[in-house]
Enzyme design. Structure first.
Site, PDB file in Angstrom:
ATOM      1  N   GLU A 129      -4.143  -4.202   8.073  1.00 45.36           N
ATOM      2  CA  GLU A 129      -5.576  -4.041   8.371  1.00 45.36           C
ATOM      3  C   GLU A 129      -6.133  -5.404   8.756  1.00 45.36           C
ATOM      4  OE1 GLU A 129      -9.403  -1.614   6.596  1.00 45.36           O
ATOM      5  OE2 GLU A 129      -7.480  -1.567   5.579  1.00 45.36           O
ATOM      6  N   GLU A 138     -10.226  -4.878  -4.321  1.00 44.75           N
ATOM      7  CA  GLU A 138     -10.938  -3.920  -3.473  1.00 44.75           C
ATOM      8  C   GLU A 138     -11.557  -2.805  -4.302  1.00 44.75           C
ATOM      9  OE1 GLU A 138     -10.135  -1.212   0.505  1.00 44.75           O
ATOM     10  OE2 GLU A 138      -8.427  -1.891  -0.687  1.00 44.75           O
TER      11      GLU A 138
END
Length: 758
Positions: A351, A634
């Site tokens: 990502e 996260e």
């Protein structure tokens, strides 16, 4: 409105060079040139270079710069940075009349198969590089050596990929290729203004050990971004493989959170003493697994090289609670790891994108911790360029917007062509944070056009009710109560979140327009803000109770100043009730987390804010620290209490967004605030609470160093403050007394009394 940055006229003599090779091959372009005058007569020498890809330049076998991963990542279709290096000293001396110039070209971000869910997003099929060396001699003559058809191209034998890693064969050897002259849209060229990516700390292993299955693991003690540099001697042709990951699972390297990123470097030995450094990739890792090492491993053979964009550390905080100090440490390292050319969501898996929502949440914290002005200014120019070129002139979810080239599987969609709250609000909230931190009016002017674009796109999804309740929203992303497979399934109504965000953005746009002398715009955005506020209270507020009745909606309504009395007081009470009912465990996601402690302390619930900050059970800010975290996670539960990794597909251990509470820690616990943009006037207003008995805060502002140290002994509060010369301050003590004007060095004390408010 401010014009876009001027178009560069440099590199006019340089051709862009390409070559047909294997897709992951690093191509070497080189030439040998005869200098027109002796080296001793060189007065100045400047090398300019750029690439669609990443390049490394050297003269006579020596690198021209300490920066790496040049030219960084920009919105390539509209903006391609070139770098300028002073190489005068490097060329001087008695090295002969011939000069060898070499350029290594790798895929980098341009052809990096970027994205997630097998997106394999690329800007083009062909990478290319250009450079020109301009030498000025003592007699006033100049010589220009530039890339051209006569340069030699070779397959260097190196293979590189940002996600998958780098292979280096120390035995040498190259394969000839055919040099091709290509070209790009040269109107995209501009002189780099954002800071370069550099090597920073060098970390040694804290442990080398064997996993339960017999694998050799190296622990560097800190989750970081960069690569492993190692020195090896073994038989020629032996391959040493180094894999990277942030955590261990069951004592083994935890690679599952990396998804499709191999994060693997391969080093092929020459037979002599080899030092390998894979500078054309980067990894997010704490642990490295080593395979194929010849003989016993010496820990001194390994170094973890930390890389990120150049930023000066300007803010520091410490207090009596070690876990809070570690939380700030984790926020600092999260910013370093994710401020690598662009502000990314994460640095390790498949990502590593410039998600706008993450930096919208975190910008204020970032601007206090490091001098982020140049870094975020460069990124905001990309944001503006991408927004101007999207369908509907929408702020993209990621900047640079490589996902427009994604090849997602059927059925995978994102709200590409509709304005998105929080994410799109980065066009306003990031400039707002920079304005408050640094007070640069010219940069505010350059960022203002993107604010207009965002608000105009958001207005299209405002219904006749005045609410932002049309279109698609990501809402309070990663609400801890949402299931791992559906991170958007938050408690907060997404339209409540969006409408609150619209009010905040319109309010600051009105303020910015007034500062910039755009009177008509100031009136326009003020009207939008007021109609949004009226609609919010009419449709979403009932006697202080906000629709969906969860912590996030109260945090936004209070912090963004959407409520009048007595609704504000009741909302604060209800927020405190919800926080207590959750046993002080966090119940907010991306939208609410930066503001929940602010809302509590602003409405007189300071003790609740402190207890929320200091909670250690999952989900909380301190829970990851009890699990050994050295960066921000996260998810609140990226690692579960039993030591297993969260089963969700999105499980990064280096995401700064949920660390946005640092802004509240610096300003409310630490007590250092900007009373005027750029700290032209300083407000010192620490608000002590239970669990912390002293705090020290230092901030190198644009006008000098501000320090604030306080402690509580029983009911006595003492404080020492130092302000830069000529900078006025106002000191508010936590006893409810009126603020007083201060200058220079000041000490004060008081007896604590309730209520304590911000």
């Amino acid at each position: 409105m401010s014009p876009s940055p001027p178009i560069a006229t440099e590199l006019r003599s340089a051709h862009f060079l390409a070559a047909d090779s294997d897709r992951d091959a690093v191509v070497r372009f080189w030439t040998t040139a005869r200098l027109s005058r002796p080296r001793g007569e060189i007065v100045s020498a400047t090398l300019r270079a750029t690439a669609h890809g990443i390049y490394e330049a050297s003269l006579d076998g020596q690198p021209v710069t300490e920066s790496v991963l040049n030219p960084g990542w920009t919105a390539y279709e509209w903006r391609l940075a070139y770098q300028t290096f002073d190489v005068t000293t490097q060329l001087a001396g008695d090295s002969g009349a011939d000069l060898q110039i070499e350029l290594l070209l790798g895929n980098g971000w341009y052809r990096g198969d970027l994205g997630f869910a097998r997106a394999n997003a690329n800007y083009g099929d062909e990478t290319c590089v250009a450079a020109e060396l301009v030498i000025t001699y003592a007699d006033g003559s100049t010589q220009t050596i530039a890339t051209g058809q006569d340069w030699i191209a070779e397959d260097s034998g190196i293979r590189s990929s940002l996600y998958n890693g780098q292979t280096i064969d120390a035995r040498g050897g190259t394969t000839p290729l055919v040099t091709r002259v290509t070209d790009i849209d040269r109107t995209t060229l501009f002189a780099q203004s954002a800071p370069p990516v550099l090597r920073h700390e060098i970390l040694s292993p804290t442990a080398v050990f064997t996993s339960p299955t017999g694998r050799t693991l190296v622990d560097f003690g800190q989750n970081l971004v960069g690569w492993v540099r190692c020195t090896i001697q073994g038989e020629a042709g032996r391959e040493v493989v180094i894999r990277h990951a942030e955590v261990l699972e069951d004592g083994e390297l935890g690679t599952r959170p990396l998804r499709g990123a191999a994060a693997t470097d391969r080093f092929i030995l020459s037979g002599g003493v080899d030092t390998f450094e894979p500078t054309l990739t980067f990894h997010g890792f704490r642990y490295a697994e080593v395979e194929g090492w010849p003989g016993d491993i010496d820990p001194d053979a390994f170094e973890a090289v930390v890389v990120h964009s150049q930023m000066n550390r300007i803010g520091r905080f410490e207090c009596s609670e070690p876990l809070v100090n570690q939380l700030i440490h984790n926020s600092i390292w999260g910013q370093k790891g994710n401020f690598l050319s662009v502000p990314t969501d994460c640095p390790q898996r498949d990502e590593r994108l410039g998600w706008t929502g993450d930096i919208a949440a975190y910008a204020a914290s970032a601007a206090f911790q490091f001098d982020s002005a140049d870094f975020l200014d460069g990124w905001l120019h990309d944001l503006r360029a991408e927004t101007e070129h999207t369908e509907g002139r929408i702020v993209p979810l990621t900047v640079p917007d490589v996902l427009k080239y994604a090849n997602f599987p059927d059925g995978f969609t994102l709200p590409w062509h509709r304005a998105t709250a929080v994410w799109g609000d980065a066009a306003v909230w990031v400039p707002q944070a920079l304005w408050h931190a640094y007070g640069d009016r010219d940069r505010l002017a350059s960022h203002y056009p993107a604010m207009v674009l965002h608000l105009e796109s958001a207005e299209k999804d405002v219904s006749p009710t005045g609410l932002w309740d049309l279109g698609n929203q990501l809402g309070d992303w990663l609400d801890p109560d949402a299931p791992p497979e559906d991170p958007a399934a938050a408690k907060a109504d997404p339209s409540v979140v969006a409408t609150a965000c619209l009010y905040r953005s319109a309010s600051f746009a009105a303020e910015a327009a007034e500062i910039l002398g755009e009177e008509a715009d100031a009136a326009r955005w003020s009207r939008l803000a007021e109609t949004t506020r009226v609609a919010f209270t009419e449709h979403y507020v009932d006697q202080g109770i906000v629709l969906s009745d969860c912590a996030t909606v109260y945090a936004l309504a209070i912090t963004f100043d959407l409520l009048d009395e007595p609704d504000r007081t009741r909302a604060g009470e209800r927020l405190a009730e919800l926080v207590r009912a959750s046993s002080y465990r966090v119940t907010t996601g991306f939208a609410g987390t930066p503001f929940v402690t602010w809302a509590l302390s602003a409405t007189g619930h300071v003790d609740d804010a402190y207890r929320l900050l200091l909670e250690r059970e999952c989900p909380s800010w301190l829970y990851p620290i009890t699990m050994g975290a050295t960066t921000i996670w996260e998810r609140w539960d990226s690692m579960l209490p039993d030591g297993t990794v969260n089963a969700g597909e999105m499980t990064s251990f280096n995401h700064y967004a949920l660390g946005a509470v640092a802004d509240w820690i610096y300003q409310v616990v630490g007590g250092v605030r900007a009373a005027e943009p750029g700290y032209a006037r300083v407000r010192i207003q620490p608000v002590p609470g239970p669990g912390i008995t002293w705090a020290r805060t230092r901030l190198e502002t644009p006008r000098g160093l501000v320090t604030c140290e306080w402690q509580v002994d029983g009911d006595e509060f003492t404080i020492d403050v130092s302000l830069p010369e000529g900078v006025p301050g106002e000191l508010t003590l936590p006893d409810g007394s009126s603020p007083r004007l201060v200058e220079g060095e000041v000490s004060a004390r008081c007896v604590l009394d309730e209520p304590r408010t911000t």
